[in-house]
Design an enzyme around this catalytic site. Sequence first.
Site, mmCIF file in Angstrom:
data_model
loop_
_atom_site.group_PDB
_atom_site.id
_atom_site.type_symbol
_atom_site.label_atom_id
_atom_site.label_comp_id
_atom_site.label_asym_id
_atom_site.label_seq_id
_atom_site.Cartn_x
_atom_site.Cartn_y
_atom_site.Cartn_z
ATOM 1 N N TYR A 33 -8.170 44.368 68.907
ATOM 2 C CA TYR A 33 -8.340 45.697 68.317
ATOM 3 C C TYR A 33 -8.400 45.602 66.804
ATOM 4 C CZ TYR A 33 -3.507 45.921 66.613
ATOM 5 O OH TYR A 33 -2.340 45.692 65.935
ATOM 6 N N LYS A 143 -5.877 39.546 66.270
ATOM 7 C CA LYS A 143 -5.346 40.915 66.395
ATOM 8 C C LYS A 143 -5.426 41.333 67.867
ATOM 9 C CE LYS A 143 -5.277 45.096 63.526
ATOM 10 N NZ LYS A 143 -3.929 44.933 62.982
ATOM 11 N N GLU A 175 5.804 37.667 58.710
ATOM 12 C CA GLU A 175 5.217 38.970 58.382
ATOM 13 C C GLU A 175 6.053 40.059 59.024
ATOM 14 O OE1 GLU A 175 1.272 39.116 60.000
ATOM 15 O OE2 GLU A 175 1.917 38.547 62.003
ATOM 16 N N LEU A 199 -1.236 37.607 60.541
ATOM 17 C CA LEU A 199 -2.548 38.223 60.563
ATOM 18 C C LEU A 199 -3.091 38.258 59.138
ATOM 19 C CD1 LEU A 199 -4.681 39.806 62.280
ATOM 20 C CD2 LEU A 199 -3.544 41.879 61.443
#
Length: 281
Positions: A33, A143, A175, A199
């Site tokens: 996505y 993702k 993250e 990411l």
Amino acid sequence: MDALGYYNGKWGPLDDMTVPINDRGLYFGDGVYDAAVCVNRVIFTLDEHIDRFFTSAGLLEIKPSCSKEELKALLCDLVQKVDNIPLLAYWQWTRGTSRRDHTFPSGPANLLITFKPISVPDIYRKIRLITCEDTRFLHCNIKTLNLIPNVLAAQRAKEQGCKEAVFHRGDIVTEGAHSNVHILKGGVFITHPADNLILRGIARSHLLAACKKQGVPVEERPFTLAELVNADEIFLSSTSTMGLSAEAVDGKPAGGKAPELLKKLQDEVFGEFCAATGWTA
């Protein structure tokens, strides 16, 4: 219409749309996505988000059901059908529809798109953080729809009155549950390298560009939990928040030692957003 849903060529009010029970996204989370903020029907940094979407699909061997230009045109057409309010555009591909079997089906990918109202973020507000051991898999650069560890961490943060959870593997910060995490120390912007453990955020890329424009040195390297809590400022970036700073980690005060440099970078990234979308507070 304040919110829209789209699935494989059909669209309508978001809450009226459905997907087949055999969509592989439902039982495997087998998909990818991306998402972007829309203001004045301008989808901010759309090209970059579509590029990342296709990269994620390629890494999961999901065959695109359309070209980049076709997807971009579809998104730009659909946003015209929704009320002209700040929106979050979300789109995903799943690996088709078939009865449950772990191996790949032969059919085409399913394309799902939603537009829903959001508030333009107050980039200058302070937030509170918690830290969580990073138990995700080793493909965080994709993702993917498999977000259970992120969901659980975000819930733990909410329960403790915090905005975000910061993941770490051992002593190394990776993250956030739904953001990239950076620190400012001694005038230097430090961020985890864009490897398979994080990411490669679009907002992260724009922050790096803002640092270059403002002459702020950048170090792309792993940093520790100790460096996080002792940083001059803690910076979090995502599509929907752009660049928030933190005032506490695990209930202890943090950051607040370089407000002028922090605001300079926030002004740069928020100014870019306003210029691109025509947003005025």
